[in-house]
Scaffold this motif. Structure first.
Motif, short mmCIF file in Angstrom:
data_model
loop_
_atom_site.label_atom_id
_atom_site.label_comp_id
_atom_site.label_asym_id
_atom_site.label_seq_id
_atom_site.Cartn_x
_atom_site.Cartn_y
_atom_site.Cartn_z
N GLY A 130 0.81 -1.20 0.00
CA GLY A 130 0.00 0.00 0.00
C GLY A 130 0.85 1.25 0.00
O GLY A 130 2.08 1.19 0.11
N GLN A 131 0.18 2.38 -0.16
CA GLN A 131 0.83 3.69 -0.11
C GLN A 131 0.02 4.57 0.83
O GLN A 131 -1.20 4.49 0.89
N GLU A 132 0.71 5.43 1.55
CA GLU A 132 0.04 6.31 2.50
C GLU A 132 0.89 7.55 2.71
O GLU A 132 2.11 7.46 2.81
N ARG A 133 0.22 8.70 2.80
CA ARG A 133 0.99 9.91 3.06
C ARG A 133 1.52 9.88 4.49
O ARG A 133 0.93 9.27 5.39
N THR A 134 2.66 10.52 4.68
CA THR A 134 3.34 10.45 5.97
C THR A 134 3.89 11.81 6.35
O THR A 134 4.32 12.59 5.49
N PHE A 135 3.85 12.09 7.64
CA PHE A 135 4.43 13.31 8.20
C PHE A 135 5.55 12.87 9.13
O PHE A 135 5.30 12.46 10.25
N GLY A 136 6.80 12.93 8.64
CA GLY A 136 7.89 12.34 9.40
C GLY A 136 7.67 10.85 9.50
O GLY A 136 7.56 10.15 8.49
N GLN A 137 7.53 10.33 10.70
CA GLN A 137 7.29 8.91 10.90
C GLN A 137 5.80 8.58 11.02
O GLN A 137 5.44 7.41 11.05
N TRP A 138 4.95 9.59 11.11
CA TRP A 138 3.53 9.34 11.38
C TRP A 138 2.76 9.18 10.07
O TRP A 138 2.88 9.99 9.15
N LEU A 139 1.93 8.16 10.02
CA LEU A 139 1.08 7.94 8.86
C LEU A 139 -0.20 8.78 8.96
O LEU A 139 -0.41 9.48 9.95
N GLY A 140 -1.06 8.66 7.94
CA GLY A 140 -2.18 9.56 7.78
C GLY A 140 -3.01 9.85 9.02
O GLY A 140 -3.15 11.01 9.43
N VAL A 141 -3.56 8.81 9.65
CA VAL A 141 -4.45 9.04 10.79
C VAL A 141 -3.69 9.66 11.97
O VAL A 141 -4.16 10.62 12.59
N ARG A 142 -2.52 9.10 12.26
CA ARG A 142 -1.75 9.65 13.38
C ARG A 142 -1.29 11.07 13.09
O ARG A 142 -1.27 11.92 14.00
N ALA A 143 -0.92 11.34 11.85
CA ALA A 143 -0.54 12.70 11.47
C ALA A 143 -1.73 13.64 11.61
O ALA A 143 -1.58 14.81 12.01
N TRP A 144 -2.94 13.16 11.28
CA TRP A 144 -4.14 13.99 11.41
C TRP A 144 -4.39 14.34 12.87
O TRP A 144 -4.69 15.49 13.20
N ILE A 145 -4.23 13.36 13.77
CA ILE A 145 -4.40 13.62 15.20
C ILE A 145 -3.32 14.56 15.70
O ILE A 145 -3.58 15.47 16.50
N ASP A 146 -2.10 14.38 15.21
CA ASP A 146 -0.99 15.24 15.60
C ASP A 146 -1.27 16.69 15.18
O ASP A 146 -1.06 17.63 15.95
N ASP A 147 -1.76 16.88 13.96
CA ASP A 147 -2.11 18.22 13.49
C ASP A 147 -3.24 18.82 14.32
O ASP A 147 -3.25 20.03 14.60
N LEU A 148 -4.20 18.00 14.70
CA LEU A 148 -5.30 18.48 15.53
C LEU A 148 -4.76 19.03 16.85
O LEU A 148 -5.19 20.09 17.31
N HIS A 149 -3.84 18.31 17.45
CA HIS A 149 -3.29 18.74 18.74
C HIS A 149 -2.40 19.97 18.58
O HIS A 149 -2.43 20.88 19.41
N ARG A 150 -1.62 20.01 17.51
CA ARG A 150 -0.65 21.10 17.34
C ARG A 150 -1.28 22.38 16.84
O ARG A 150 -0.94 23.48 17.29
N ASN A 151 -2.19 22.28 15.87
CA ASN A 151 -2.67 23.52 15.23
C ASN A 151 -4.15 23.51 14.86
O ASN A 151 -4.60 24.41 14.15
N LEU A 152 -4.91 22.51 15.31
CA LEU A 152 -6.35 22.43 15.03
C LEU A 152 -6.63 22.43 13.54
O LEU A 152 -7.70 22.88 13.10
N HIS A 153 -5.68 21.95 12.75
CA HIS A 153 -5.81 21.90 11.29
C HIS A 153 -5.98 23.30 10.68
O HIS A 153 -6.61 23.45 9.64
N LEU A 154 -5.38 24.28 11.35
CA LEU A 154 -5.42 25.66 10.85
C LEU A 154 -4.07 26.10 10.32
O LEU A 154 -3.85 27.30 10.09
N GLY A 155 -3.16 25.17 10.11
CA GLY A 155 -1.85 25.50 9.55
C GLY A 155 -0.98 26.27 10.53
O GLY A 155 -1.09 26.15 11.76
N ALA A 156 -0.11 27.12 9.97
CA ALA A 156 0.84 27.87 10.79
C ALA A 156 0.13 28.78 11.79
O ALA A 156 0.58 28.94 12.93
#
Length: 493
Positions: free
Chosen positions: A132-158
Motif C-alpha cells: 500500500g501507499q500512504e501519506r506520511t508526516f515524518g514517521q507518522w502515517l495519515g491518521v496519526r498525522a491527522w491527530i498530531d495536526d489536531l493537537h498542534r494547530n487544530l488543522h489551521l496550519g501555521a
C-alpha cells in the motif's frame, strides 16, 4: 499640662509574599479565564493523541505487517518494487523492516500531498509485494498525522500553532503561581495534597478537589509545558538559539565526500535533492545494499533511516531511530562508491542537554516508555480537564448577583502593582520582561489582560453607583479566596 502627642506610627513593612500574593491572584484570575479554553483544547486533543500509536497500528495493519518469511530480498530490489508502484518523485529515505513481520518503508517526495508531507510505499521484504501507499508526516502515517495536526494547530496550519504555543506559554506560569497560592494558605502537607473531605458542598469542595488534583499533576504539567514550547513557532526559535549558544544540540555529522567539505544537513522525512543519476544511486557503486551492510557492520540496528546522498559529492546517511527506552541514535555516513565510513556520531557523544531534550520530547509524545508513558499522559490530560472544570465551577459560584440576575465572577482586588515596594516592583518587572523575551505570545496576551483590566476599571468608575442591597455581600471565605478557571489558589490546572 498636657503630654506631647505620640508621633505617627509607620505602617508595618509587608513581606515579599504578602506583596506578591494579590498580584498572583489577579494574574491567576485573568490567565484562568482567558487562557484556560486554549489549555482545555490542548488537553482534550492531547488525550486523543495518547491513543494514536494503537490507532495507527490498527488502521494500517495491512501496510505495516506481513507474515514472516524465510529470507528477505536485497534492499535494492525492495526499493525498485516501491519505485515501480510510485514512478514519480524523488526517494528521500528508506526504512528497512524493523523485524521479521514488518514491511520496508520507502518514502517519496510527492506534489499531491500537503506541504511537509510525503508519500510512503510499503513493500513486503520477502515477496516484494507492494502492500500500500500512504501519506506520511515524518514517521507518522495519515491518521496519526491527522491527530498530531489536531493537537498542534487544530488543522489551521501555521496560524493554528499559536493556540498551542499560547497554552504552553501560560501553563507553567499558572501552575507555579497556583501552587504558591495554595501552599501559602495551607499549613500541613496533608491539607496541601489531599482534598478536604469535610468541606461543604459548593465552592469550598470545588476548591479542595481543584487544588489537590492540581498539586498531584504539577510536575507532569510543567514538563508538558516546557517540552511543548521547544517545538513551538516563536518560543521554539528562542529556545533553539539558547541550545546553539550553549552547544546543547547533537554533534554534526560530516556528509561531504570532498576533503574539508561542510556537513550537509539532512532531516528524516525532509526532501533532499536527487543525486546525479536519480535512482541509479541505489545500485551504482556499492548501492543501498552495500550502505546497509556497512551500517550493520558498524553495529547499527533497526529501526534505521537510510537517506540517499544529496548530490554526487555527498555521502549516504544512516541513522538509528529507536525512540523508546533504552534509546539508540547512533549515526554514520557512508561513501556510496566504496562503502567506506565517512563519519560517525554515537548517541553517547551527544551533550547531556541534547539527550534530555530528546528524551523529554519523546516522553511528551508518549513514545519513550511505551504504554505506561501513554497511560501517564492520559491521566495528566484527564486531571487537567477535571481541574479546569472545577476552576470554572468556582468562578461561577463566586459570581455576584443583581436583582436575581447572574454576573461573571469577580477578579482579585486591583492595586496589587501599586502596593509593591520599589525593590519587589523591579524584581517583578525584570522577571516579566525576561519571560516575555522568550515567550512572545505570553507578552502579547499579558498586554491584552492589562488593557482589559484598565477598560473594566474605567467602566466601573464611570458607572452610576449601585443602590445598597442590590448586591449579595460576599462571605468572608469568598473574600479570601478568588476563584479562577484554571487554578484558584492551587498548583494549577
Amino acid at each position: 499640662m498636657t503630654a506631647d502627642p505620640l508621633p505617627p506610627q509607620a505602617p508595618p513593612r509587608r513581606g515579599v509574599w504578602a506583596q506578591l500574593r494579590p498580584l498572583l491572584l489577579r494574574t491567576h484570575f485573568y490567565a484562568g479565564v482567558f487562557i484556560a479554553p486554549f489549555i482545555l483544547v490542548a488537553a482534550v486533543t492531547g488525550l486523543i493523541y495518547t491513543a494514536a500509536p494503537q490507532i495507527e497500528r490498527m488502521v494500517y495493519d495491512h501496510e505495516l505487517r506481513v507474515p514472516a518469511g524465510q529470507a528477505a530480498q536485497p534492499l535494492s530490489k525492495q526499493v525498485a518494487a516501491a519505485r515501480a508502484a510510485h514512478p514519480s518523485g524523488e526517494i528521500t529515505s528508506v526504512m528497512p523492516a524493523v523485524d521479521a513481520t514488518s514491511t520496508t518503508r520507502v518514502v517519496f517526495s510527492d506534489e499531491t500531498v500537503p506541504a511537509d508531507y510525503e508519500m510512503a510505499v510499503f513493500v513486503d521484504p520477502y515477496t516484494l509485494e507492494v502492500r500500500g501507499q500512504e501519506r506520511t508526516f515524518g514517521q507518522w502515517l495519515g491518521v496519526r498525522a491527522w491527530i498530531d495536526d489536531l493537537h498542534r494547530n487544530l488543522h489551521l496550519g501555521a496560524f493554528g500553532r499559536n493556540y498551542s504555543e499560547l497554552a504552553a506559554s501560560w501553563m507553567w506560569i499558572v501552575v507555579l503561581g497556583g501552587l504558591a497560592l495554595w501552599i501559602g494558605r495551607r499549613r500541613s502537607l496533608r491539607r496541601v495534597v489531599l482534598p478536604d473531605a469535610s468541606a461543604k458542598k459548593g465552592r469550598s469542595r470545588n476548591l479542595s478537589w481543584h487544588a489537590a488534583t492540581g498539586v498531584w499533576i504539577t510536575i507532569g504539567l510543567l514538563l508538558l509545558s516546557v517540552t511543548g514550547l521547544t517545538w513551538s513557532n516563536h518560543a521554539g526559535a528562542k529556545i533553539a538559539d539558547v541550545r546553539t549558544l550553549f552547544d546543547w544540540n547533537s554533534p554534526p555529522l560530516e556528509t561531504s565526500l570532498t576533503p574539508g567539505g561542510q556537513a550537509a544537513e539532512h532531516r528524516h522525512g525532509a526532501a533532499a535533492p536527487a543525486a546525479e543519476g536519480g535512482d541509479a544511486v541505489f545500485t551504482s557503486g556499492v548501492g543501498i545494499d552495500g550502505v546497509m551492510a556497512t551500517a550493520t557492520a558498524q553495529g547499527l540496528r533497526t529501526p534505521l533511516f537510510i537517506a540517499p546522498p544529496a548530490d554526487a559529492q555527498s555521502a549516504w546517511k544512516v541513522d538509528e531511530s529507536k525512540r523508546d527506552w533504552p534509546t539508540r541514535f547512533d549515526a554514520v555516513t557512508v561513501d556510496g562508491r566504496t562503502g567506506a565510513v565517512v563519519d560517525r556520531v554515537d548517541f553517547d557523544e551527544w551533550p547531556f542537554m541534547a539527550k534530555m531534550t530528546n528524551w523529554t520530547i519523546d516522553a511528551h509524545m508518549g513514545i519513550l516508555f511505551g504504554l505506561p508513558n501513554q497511560l501517564v499522559l492520559a491521566a495528566l490530560a484527564i486531571g487537567l480537564i477535571f481541574v479546569i472544570a472545577r476552576g470554572y465551577g468556582m468562578w461561577w459560584q463566586r459570581r455576584p448577583t443583581r436583582d436575581g440576575g447572574a454576573r461573571f465572577g469577580r477578579p482579585a482586588p486591583r492595586g496589587s502593582l501599586r502596593a509593591l515596594t520599589p525593590g519587589v516592583l523591579v524584581l517583578v518587572a525584570a522577571t516579566t520582561l525576561f519571560i516575555a523575551y522568550f515567550l512572545p505570545l505570553f507578552a502579547i496576551s499579558l498586554a491584552v489582560f492589562l488593557a482589559v483590566d484598565v477598560l473594566l476599571e474605567r467602566r466601573r468608575t464611570t458607572r452610576p453607583p449601585v443602590l445598597a442591597g442590590t448586591l449579595d455581600p460576599p462571605s468572608p471565605d469568598t473574600q479570601e479566596e478568588t476563584p479562577v478557571a484554571v487554578g484558584a489558589e492551587t498548583g494549577g490546572r
